[in-house]
Design a protein around this motif. Structure first.
Motif, PDB file in Angstrom:
ATOM      1  N   GLY A 278       0.953  -1.107  -0.364  1.00 27.06           N
ATOM      2  CA  GLY A 278      -0.482  -0.064  -0.028  1.00 27.06           C
ATOM      3  C   GLY A 278       0.901   1.483  -0.033  1.00 27.06           C
ATOM      4  O   GLY A 278       2.431   0.842  -0.237  1.00 27.06           O
ATOM      5  N   PRO A 279       0.264   2.826   0.384  1.00 23.84           N
ATOM      6  CA  PRO A 279       0.381   3.409   0.169  1.00 23.84           C
ATOM      7  C   PRO A 279       1.880   3.707   1.443  1.00 23.84           C
ATOM      8  O   PRO A 279       0.916   4.686   2.304  1.00 23.84           O
ATOM      9  CB  PRO A 279       0.109   4.681  -0.566  1.00 23.84           C
ATOM     10  CG  PRO A 279      -1.794   3.996   0.793  1.00 23.84           C
ATOM     11  CD  PRO A 279      -0.659   2.408   0.395  1.00 23.84           C
ATOM     12  N   ALA A 280       2.976   3.138   1.396  1.00 22.80           N
ATOM     13  CA  ALA A 280       3.225   3.082   2.509  1.00 22.80           C
ATOM     14  C   ALA A 280       4.681   4.131   2.834  1.00 22.80           C
ATOM     15  O   ALA A 280       5.937   3.836   4.088  1.00 22.80           O
ATOM     16  CB  ALA A 280       3.815   1.983   3.270  1.00 22.80           C
ATOM     17  N   THR A 281       5.014   4.467   2.287  1.00 26.44           N
ATOM     18  CA  THR A 281       6.294   5.708   1.663  1.00 26.44           C
ATOM     19  C   THR A 281       5.991   6.683   3.254  1.00 26.44           C
ATOM     20  O   THR A 281       7.429   6.951   4.067  1.00 26.44           O
ATOM     21  CB  THR A 281       6.444   6.447   0.849  1.00 26.44           C
ATOM     22  OG1 THR A 281       6.336   5.523  -0.351  1.00 26.44           O
ATOM     23  CG2 THR A 281       7.590   7.919   1.219  1.00 26.44           C
ATOM     24  N   ALA A 282       5.591   7.638   3.549  1.00 24.26           N
ATOM     25  CA  ALA A 282       5.119   8.090   4.737  1.00 24.26           C
ATOM     26  C   ALA A 282       5.702   7.336   6.181  1.00 24.26           C
ATOM     27  O   ALA A 282       6.183   7.657   7.091  1.00 24.26           O
ATOM     28  CB  ALA A 282       4.059   9.018   4.851  1.00 24.26           C
ATOM     29  N   PHE A 283       4.771   6.508   6.019  1.00 25.58           N
ATOM     30  CA  PHE A 283       4.883   4.990   6.941  1.00 25.58           C
ATOM     31  C   PHE A 283       5.804   5.036   7.545  1.00 25.58           C
ATOM     32  O   PHE A 283       6.736   4.539   8.375  1.00 25.58           O
ATOM     33  CB  PHE A 283       3.715   4.343   7.106  1.00 25.58           C
ATOM     34  CG  PHE A 283       3.661   3.293   8.437  1.00 25.58           C
ATOM     35  CD1 PHE A 283       3.709   3.603   9.422  1.00 25.58           C
ATOM     36  CD2 PHE A 283       3.250   1.571   7.758  1.00 25.58           C
ATOM     37  CE1 PHE A 283       3.745   2.316  10.786  1.00 25.58           C
ATOM     38  CE2 PHE A 283       3.733   1.050   8.802  1.00 25.58           C
ATOM     39  CZ  PHE A 283       3.711   1.616  10.631  1.00 25.58           C
TER      40      PHE A 283
END
Length: 291
Positions: A278-283
């Motif tokens: 998923g969109p995990a770059t920030a996490f």
């Protein structure tokens, strides 16, 4: 104008020192440190402000895990944090859906049956967009039937966290219809869940699989494809390195750095792996266990 509510945190910790021999062809899979791993990880999460739930050995059934994941998925919203840890045996079943190059689907060995990687993927996919999910797995996630790990001592082989191939074959033979049915019913076939939750990547590389997957997931697995995660006297080798790296909250860094420092503490025979869903770059750039 009402202020935005602070993020909430929940965690689920599974530790299996044994499994039910009735399902696993007479094999109980005795281990020594998995329940301690679960308790220690729950204590870590509680200290960080999360609300932990612990399932030990006979409590860690397929139904109990499914219920706990569904409860968390219903309760958590964007920005919240969910931590899932597993300590126990990893296994395999033949790939009935015929989408695996090696002909095997990887599993977690729960007390009363194996959980397919496809099932775990589907459960995580039910979390809302923006929920942060950290998965820590201290087990073998082999993608091959023949393991290429270095020779183990007799004691270490008994304490390796993988379902022995001969037991895996007998277990599958006794429950083939059950496991084949699970694979055929598994949702999300537009995404390769094994690439997401079982197949490892090259050492040090972060692999991202983003196809209609709403939550932000970071997974740190205990070893590479051709390795075995080992048990210990107090903790599993991976969990022990993780706890030492965390150092009761003294660690300062993001998930990538956390993985690298855990890996640096491990012997060459066991190299933890990191990948995302998923969109995990920030996490990924955030500090672990942080609300």
């Amino acid at each position: 104008m009402s202020s935005k509510p602070p993020p909430r945190g929940a965690s689920l910790h599974l530790g299996l020192n044994r499994v039910d021999p009735k399902h696993y062809a007479g094999w109980s899979g005795a281990l020594g440190a998995c329940e301690a791993d679960a308790r220690d990880m729950a204590a870590l999460c509680q200290a960080q402000g999360l609300n932990p739930k612990v399932l030990l050995s006979a409590q860690a059934t397929r139904a109990a895990l499914a219920e706990a994941l569904a409860t968390a998925a219903r309760a958590l919203r964007r920005g919240d944090l969910f931590v899932l840890t597993f300590s126990g045996h990893g296994g395999q079943v033949p790939d009935a859906s015929k989408d695996e190059p090696d002909g095997q689907d990887e599993t977690w060995c729960l007390f009363d049956g194996q959980l397919l990687d496809e099932e775990l993927y589907a459960a995580l996919a039910t979390f809302a967009a923006g929920v942060r999910v950290l998965v820590l797995s201290d087990s073998c996630h082999s993608g091959t039937v023949v393991r290429a790990a270095p020779p183990l001592t007799a004691d270490a082989r008994q304490r390796a966290r993988h379902l022995p191939p001969e037991v895996a074959r007998r277990t599958y033979a006794e429950h083939a219809a059950f496991y084949d049915g699970l694979q055929r019913q598994a949702p999300g076939r537009d995404v390769d869940p094994d690439a997401a939750l079982a197949r490892v990547t090259k050492p040090g590389r972060v692999a991202a699989v983003v196809k209609r997957f709403r939550p932000s997931v970071v997974l740190i697995a205990g070893c590479q494809d051709n390795q075995t995660s080992l048990d210990g006297e107090r903790n599993g080798a991976f969990t022990a390195a993780l706890l030492a790296t965390w150092n009761q909250g003294a660690f300062r860094g993001n998930h990538t750095q956390f993985h690298a420092r855990i890996r640096a503490r491990m012997p060459a025979t066991q190299s933890p792996n990191l990948f995302t869903l998923g969109p995990a770059t920030a996490f990924l750039a955030q500090s672990p266990f942080t609300l």
